[in-house]
Each structure stands twice: as C-alpha cells, then as structure tokens.
Design an enzyme around this catalytic site. Structure first.
Site, short mmCIF file in Angstrom:
data_model
loop_
_atom_site.label_atom_id
_atom_site.label_comp_id
_atom_site.label_asym_id
_atom_site.label_seq_id
_atom_site.Cartn_x
_atom_site.Cartn_y
_atom_site.Cartn_z
N CYS A 78 -4.69 -5.99 -59.69
CA CYS A 78 -4.33 -4.85 -60.29
C CYS A 78 -5.10 -3.78 -60.84
O CYS A 78 -6.22 -4.23 -61.42
CB CYS A 78 -2.93 -4.89 -61.17
SG CYS A 78 -2.51 -3.44 -62.27
N CYS A 81 -6.19 -2.93 -65.90
CA CYS A 81 -6.75 -3.40 -67.06
C CYS A 81 -8.02 -3.86 -66.86
O CYS A 81 -8.29 -4.99 -66.49
CB CYS A 81 -5.78 -4.53 -67.88
SG CYS A 81 -4.28 -3.96 -68.17
N TYR A 360 -1.85 23.19 -77.02
CA TYR A 360 -1.80 22.29 -76.12
C TYR A 360 -0.59 21.10 -77.01
O TYR A 360 -1.01 19.83 -77.04
CB TYR A 360 -3.07 21.23 -75.65
CG TYR A 360 -3.97 22.27 -75.21
CD1 TYR A 360 -3.70 22.91 -73.75
CD2 TYR A 360 -4.82 22.95 -75.99
CE1 TYR A 360 -4.79 23.83 -73.30
CE2 TYR A 360 -5.98 23.76 -75.37
CZ TYR A 360 -5.90 24.34 -74.39
OH TYR A 360 -6.77 25.23 -73.69
N CYS A 453 -8.61 13.08 -74.92
CA CYS A 453 -8.50 11.58 -74.33
C CYS A 453 -9.58 11.38 -73.19
O CYS A 453 -9.56 10.44 -72.58
CB CYS A 453 -7.07 11.90 -73.77
SG CYS A 453 -6.84 12.99 -72.62
#
Length: 588
Positions: A78, A81, A360, A453
């Site tokens: 996947c 992670c 924002y 972020c």
C-alpha cells in the site's frame, strides 16, 4: 548511471517528503523514493538529468537497524504508510530533522529563532477521521478491490482490510461494501477506458462524538462492461468530444430504477453492521469527471442526514462529506493549541481590541478558536461549501464576531475595508500565491502565524517574508500524520522595525564626528561586503564581529527571545569580509 540500469545501494538520509538518498558501492548518488535511512535497496534508474539520477525502488535487500516496529500486512504494498516499520520516536526524529534543515537553509543568518521540539500525535494508530477508498482491481482483470493505490501504481488497488491508521468501523464498512458489490457483479470505473460505475467510498467518523458518514461515489454509466459493445462511428465521435471536455463518454446511461434497487441493498447492508460508532448518514454522489478525484456532481441522501458533528477544543463543528476538516481530530487540537500559544504567548488579552485575518480558513476552525479573545475575525476561503459550513459552525458556537468570505485570497483582500492587526495563514500544500503574499506583507502587521502542511512551500514563502522585513521568532512541528511522511509546521513571525534593530547606549557629550559608530551604517557595511566579496551578511553577524573588535553594540541588539533560541554564529569567511569593511571605514 544510465536509464534502465539496475543497481544496489545504501540509504544514507531521506529528504522531504520521501526522497531517499542512496549511495551505491561505486560512490554514485541516486534518489530513490519510499525508502528509510539505513536500508540497503535495489532500484531501477528511471531518470538521469544533468548528472542527477533517480531510481524506482525494486526491493529492500536489507532492513534498516531502525526498523523494529510491527506493521500491518499491507505495509510496503500500500502506498500510504512509508514509516510504519519505524518506532514512533524515530519517525518524529526524521520529520523534525527534515524540517529543521529546510528552515535553516531558508533563514540562514537572517535572524535568531527558536526551533521547538516536535509535538507528537495523541494517537499513532486509528487516528484518521476520514478515508477516501478507491474501487479497482489488484491486478489486470482481477476481482473487484476496494482500498488504496498500490505504491507507485496509478491503476492497481490494494484492499486494506487490515489498515491500522483507521479504526474497526472503517474496516467493517470497507469490507461490507466490497462484499456487496462483488456479489452484485458491479464493475468499477476504469481510469484508462473511462467506463464503469464504482469510483470511490468516502468514510468519515468523528473521534469525539463517534458519528459516521458514508458516501458512495459512482458514475452515471451502466455498470455492465460497455467495452464489450462495439460502438458505431457516431458514438466514437461523441465519446471523443466528451472526453476532451473531461466527461465520461457513457454518462447518463445507467438504468435509474435498477440503480435505486442496488443502492437500497447497499444501504441495508451498512445499517445491519454492528459498529462502535453511530451511522448518521448514507449518501450517494454522482461524478462523471474523467479526473481521478472525488468530485461532487450531485449528492442524494439514502439514509439519515448529509452531515455529522465533531468537537475540537470545546467547539462543535458540523461537517459535510466534502468539507475540509483536519483528518486527525486529536492531532488538530495539538496543532491549533500550538498556534494559539504562539499568538497569545503570556498575554491572554493580546488580541482583545484587534481584528484578525484567518486566510485560507477552511471551515473556520482557527477563526472560531480566536474569536472569543479578539475583537473580530475575518476568514477567507476559496471553497464556497467550506465558507457556508464556517458560518453555520460560528452560529452553532454562538460566535457573532466572525465574518467568512468566499473567494480567492488574492482577489478578496482587495474587497475588505477593515485592515488586520494580526494575520493567520494556513494555505494549501502549494503555499501562497506570490501576488497574494505581497498583499499580505503590505498590511505591515506586527505579527503573523504561518501554518504549513508542506515544509518546502513554507521555506519558499519564508524567504520572501524575510526579504521584506519579517523575522522568524519560533518554529514548531506538529505530527498530524503518524506512519506517513507528512508533517505540519507552525511558524511565528514578527516585523523587524528600525527601532528594534539596534540599541546603542552612548553619552551624547562624548559623541563626535570621529566616533567609530558614525563611520558607516549597517547597510553600508552590508553593501560593501556584497560588492567586494560577493557575500550577503546580516546585521546579527556585523554586531558579532563589532563586539569581537571592541566596538560597542547595544547589549539587547538582536538577542534571542528565549534561552533555547538558536543563535547562528558568523562563519570565518564572512567575519573576515566584515572586518575588511570595518577597516575600510576606519572603524578598526
């Protein structure tokens, strides 16, 4: 190295977000994504440009000594992670080191600042409150799958029934949905052919209230495999035109009566599940866009309602399927508490008579957090649905000093008459548009908070802010995304005004035209060093060299604001250049 070459090497470091620096046994440097420091990996070179090589990870030949944590069975397959095999403290060290390096490079010797230790997420597992699962197959023409994209693949999907960053309710809803549509033999939307029905499954669950919202995203196509039907020339032309417009070529062909029965059956399956949380709504959203994104082109409620409630820091928020809301609720409390601590410091009344811009603003979480302690908050957000949610949430929390405006920050700033006393920035991943940043700087507020972020975007914007007279006071990372490569960063900035720059305590009776302090200004010294040596030096470095040379400088000049602050020391090359300037101006 040559494109297509297969080689091995050791991962020395990882640069943000997931660029492993691999050194081969021959001493060649290659960037290989999704690796961990200390691993030995094999890779295929897929890009060579200007002497720089990039490779695609083929296999982890030897694990890193740091990899001691348990992983779910999807780890490595996947794409979610990357750091799950590392103990959490090791994950935090990597993220903090990456951000610290980028901040140091962006700030350089421009100012002294405090880099605080990274704050961890309250939960390392089962922390996500939202997941967008994709329909597809695990391999070409394989059985229906529902989950996450395979690492490095645009098409293949891994059914993540053992995913650990969500709780058991997410997994139960995922597997029940997959089993139902497999049994009904419904086709997924094929991203290359632009045919099929099933696209995404959106699941949201509030940590504090336990309320759950589930939304199935589909096309409006017939779910039979339409590729088996040979289209005539007219149909081919119509399909090509629709694709050019970004629309699925077979939109609107679904049998609405059969679809109604299909969706009713799926809803009943979900309602029969035994869940820890409370199912508040089951929805169906139509999306015929060619782009592989969750897009709302019409949503119907199959059961319950199209929203649920979450709580943060004593405030209550109504959240719809597509509202922006931090995906880690408990982590968001840490993030916003950090921002509030940076803003207020030791003075809880600092904003009492001030107007704050929350740019924002999303669904207005920060605005509502600050509203009780300031005169007024003005939030600006480009997504209209988020703005409406912010207004509703402000009313829900009985806050009447919040104003929320929909539109691009770049344009909306020109329409607001009331100027800000304080600005909070929480931009999307790409950072702030350069023209919008100029408008923000031109307000000249004494302090700003920047929540990022994506540290690379933050570093770029900080360089502009520093060049325009702002200095960085504090930096702190907050880990909102355990086991992944992502991290949030909070930065406190203040405007460096001339009065704050230098404090010289001189007896006016002793001041004369030959005083060393009057020989040259700091700016003249900077200009001389740049012209003669091609070096940029800061006022901080000049003051350090002046002290070494016995020239008095105000004792409070450019001192850090706390004992833990990092104070950059002048490098030897720049010290020599500054001394040369001091000699030129006969100051030593």
């Amino acid at each position: 190295m040559k494109k297509g070459q297969i080689a091995e090497g050791n991962v020395t470091t990882v640069e943000f977000p997931n660029k492993g620096i691999v050194m081969t046994d021959e001493g060649e440097r290659v960037i290989v994504k999704n690796t961990i420091p200390g691993q030995r990996v094999s890779f295929a070179v897929n890009k060579v440009r200007k002497g720089k090589a990039e490779g695609r990870l083929l296999e982890t030949v030897k694990k890193s000594p740091r990899e001691t944590a348990d992983t779910c069975r999807h780890f490595g397959q996947c794409g979610g992670c990357t750091y799950q095999s590392l103990p959490y403290e090791e994950q935090l060290k990597i993220k903090e080191t990456q951000v610290r390096g980028m901040i140091e490079q962006a700030i350089g010797d421009a100012c002294a600042y405090e880099f605080l230790p990274i704050r961890h997420s309250p939960r390392v597992l089962a922390y996500r409150n939202k997941m967008e699962f994709s329909f597809g197959d695990e391999y070409k023409d394989g059985p229906l799958a529902l989950g996450m994209h395979k690492r490095g693949s645009f098409y293949d999907i891994v059914t993540v029934e053992d995913c650990r960053i969500v709780d058991g309710d997410f997994r139960a809803i995922l597997m029940a949905t997959l089993a139902y549509f497999r049994e009904q033999e419904i086709f997924f939307y094929h991203r290359l052919r632009h045919t099929g029905y099933l696209r995404h499954l959106l699941v949201r669950k509030a940590v504090k209230t336990g309320e759950i919202l589930v939304d199935l995203i589909t096309t409006t196509q017939d779910w039979r495999n339409v590729q088996e039907q040979e289209p005539d020339e007219r149909a081919k032309i119509e399909a090509a035109l629709l694709e050019k417009q970004g629309r699925c070529p077979h939109a609107g062909t679904v049998n609405e009566e059969k679809e109604k029965q299909l969706l009713a059956g799926w809803k009943d399956v979900l309602l029969a599940l035994s869940l820890e949380g409370t199912l508040k709504g089951v929805l169906h959203t139509k999306n015929d866009s060619v782009a592989d994104v969750v897009k709302n082109e019409g949503t119907e409620v199959l059961f319950g309602q199209d929203y649920f409630y979450e709580e943060l820091l004593g405030l209550r928020f109504q959240i719809s399927p597509f509202s922006f809301f931090q995906t880690n609720s408990l982590g968001a409390e840490v993030l916003y508490s950090t921002a509030r601590e940076f803003i207020l410091g030791d003075n809880p009344d600092m904003l009492a008579d001030k107007t704050v811009y929350d740019l924002y603003s999303g669904t207005g979480t920060i605005a509502q957090m600050l509203a009780p302690v300031c005169k007024k908050v003005v939030g600006v957000e480009i997504i209209e649905e988020a703005v409406e949610a912010a207004k509703e949430n402000a009313a829900l929390n009985h806050l009447d000093n919040c104003e929320f405006l929909a539109g691009d920050v770049l344009k909306v700033l020109d329409t607001i008459e009331e100027r800000p006393d304080y600005i909070v920035l929480d931009p999307p991943r790409d950072g702030i548009h350069p023209k919008a940043l100029e408008k923000i700087i031109n307000y000249g507020v004494d302090h700003m908070i920047y929540i990022s972020c994506k540290p690379t975007s933050l570093a770029r914007d900080l360089e502009v802010l520093l060049a325009r007279g702002y200095v960085v006071d504090k930096v702190q990372c907050v880990d909102m995304f355990p086991n992944t490569v992502h991290v949030e960063t909070v930065v406190l900035l203040s405007q460096q005004k001339p009065d704050d720059t230098i404090e010289i305590d001189l007896d006016l009776d002793e001041l004369d035209a030959t005083s060393a302090e009057l020989k040259a200004t700091y700016q003249e010294i900077k200009d001389y060093v740049l012209k003669e040596f091609g070096l940029k030096v800061s006022s901080l470095y000049i003051s350090q060299v002046k002290r070494k040379c016995g020239i008095e400088v105000g004792e409070n000049y450019n001192l850090p604001k706390s004992e833990n602050a990092r104070v950059p020391q002048c490098p030897k090359e720049k010290e020599d250049a500054i001394k040369a300037a001091l000699k030129y101006y006969a100051m030593i």
